[in-house]
Scaffold this active site. Structure first.
Site, PDB file in Angstrom:
ATOM      1  N   CYS A 174       0.731  -1.202   0.003  1.00 38.28           N
ATOM      2  CA  CYS A 174       0.138   0.049   0.013  1.00 38.28           C
ATOM      3  C   CYS A 174       0.731   1.210  -0.101  1.00 38.28           C
ATOM      4  O   CYS A 174       0.692   2.253  -0.773  1.00 38.28           O
ATOM      5  CB  CYS A 174      -0.872  -0.017   1.308  1.00 38.28           C
ATOM      6  SG  CYS A 174      -2.270  -1.319   1.106  1.00 38.28           S
ATOM      7  N   HIS A 175       1.800   1.511   0.962  1.00 32.07           N
ATOM      8  CA  HIS A 175       2.656   2.527   0.776  1.00 32.07           C
ATOM      9  C   HIS A 175       4.050   2.192   1.182  1.00 32.07           C
ATOM     10  O   HIS A 175       4.843   3.199   1.825  1.00 32.07           O
ATOM     11  CB  HIS A 175       2.095   3.422   2.165  1.00 32.07           C
ATOM     12  CG  HIS A 175       0.588   3.731   2.290  1.00 32.07           C
ATOM     13  ND1 HIS A 175      -0.366   3.095   3.011  1.00 32.07           N
ATOM     14  CD2 HIS A 175       0.033   4.743   1.283  1.00 32.07           C
ATOM     15  CE1 HIS A 175      -1.380   3.316   2.598  1.00 32.07           C
ATOM     16  NE2 HIS A 175      -1.238   4.194   1.802  1.00 32.07           N
TER      17      HIS A 175
END
Ligand code: FES
Length: 210
Positions: free
Chosen positions: A165-166
């Site tokens: 995701c990040h």
């Protein structure tokens, strides 16, 4: 830990919200990166009955067939819980990561006392890593990335978990790397062994000797 949450400083997770966020965010993020197929083994590996889940019951599993380097995912209280059998080489890499990690000594309350050590595992089964597979940033499920070196992940990658995701990174003990969004190491749930190869996730009250 109470019946509804797994807690640590800044990381209390409501069960329903965490599950929605986990499934929804992980699938959305993976679709965006063209990695949808990678989500299916994760989802297919959940095995707990709905009744047991509703009750928040401990999950009992036989780890006698777990192979070195193999990771299995179980569902406990609506959360994915990883069980990884680390090889001697994997355990050796843990000694080399400290200077790249945010909390190498597991000072934050992200594990039971018996897992506050380098391996983040019970001393009688240091090879077995048990962790809640939810990123401590915003709740995606990190991907198992045992291969190394992997400079595209980190210049000093020794194997671990990568959050798509990040970009948060964790080593093979779930310890978070420096310079990533996730603030804390992965959560270690309560667990115990009932015999040499029976693992009980979600219960550490009734200690039994192997
Ligand atoms: S949710 Fe894992 S890095 Fe943001």
């Amino acid at each position: 830990m109470n019946d509804e949450t797994i807690s640590g400083p800044g990381s209390s997770l409501d069960v329903d919200a965490a599950r929605r966020r986990l499934l929804g965010t992980a699938m959305g993020a993976m679709a965006g990166t063209g990695a949808v197929a990678a989500a299916w083994p994760f989802l297919a590996s959940m095995r707990t009955s709905a009744k047991a889940e509703a009750l928040g019951a401990p999950v009992e599993t036989d780890i006698s067939t777990l192979q070195p380097g193999e990771l299995r995912t179980y569902e406990w209280r609506g959360k994915p819980v990883w069980v990884l059998k680390r090889t001697p080489d994997m355990l050796e890499t843990l000694k080399q990561n400290d200077s790249y990690l945010r909390d190498p000594k597991s000072s934050a309350d992200q594990q039971p006392p018996y897992a506050a050590n380098e391996e983040r595992a019970r001393s009688d089964h240091k090879d077995i890593f048990v962790a809640v597979g939810i990123c401590t940033h915003l709740g995606c499920s990190p991907m198992f990335k045992p291969q190394h070196p992997a400079p595209e992940i980190h210049p000093h990658w020794q194997g671990g978990f990568f959050c798509p995701c990040h970009g948060s990174k964790f080593d093979l003990a779930g310890r978070v790397y420096q310079g990533v969004p996730a603030p804390l190491n992965l959560v270690i749930p309560p667990y115990r062994y009932a015999g040499a190869t029976t693992l009980i996730i979600g219960d550490d009250e009734q200690e039994k000797t192997a």
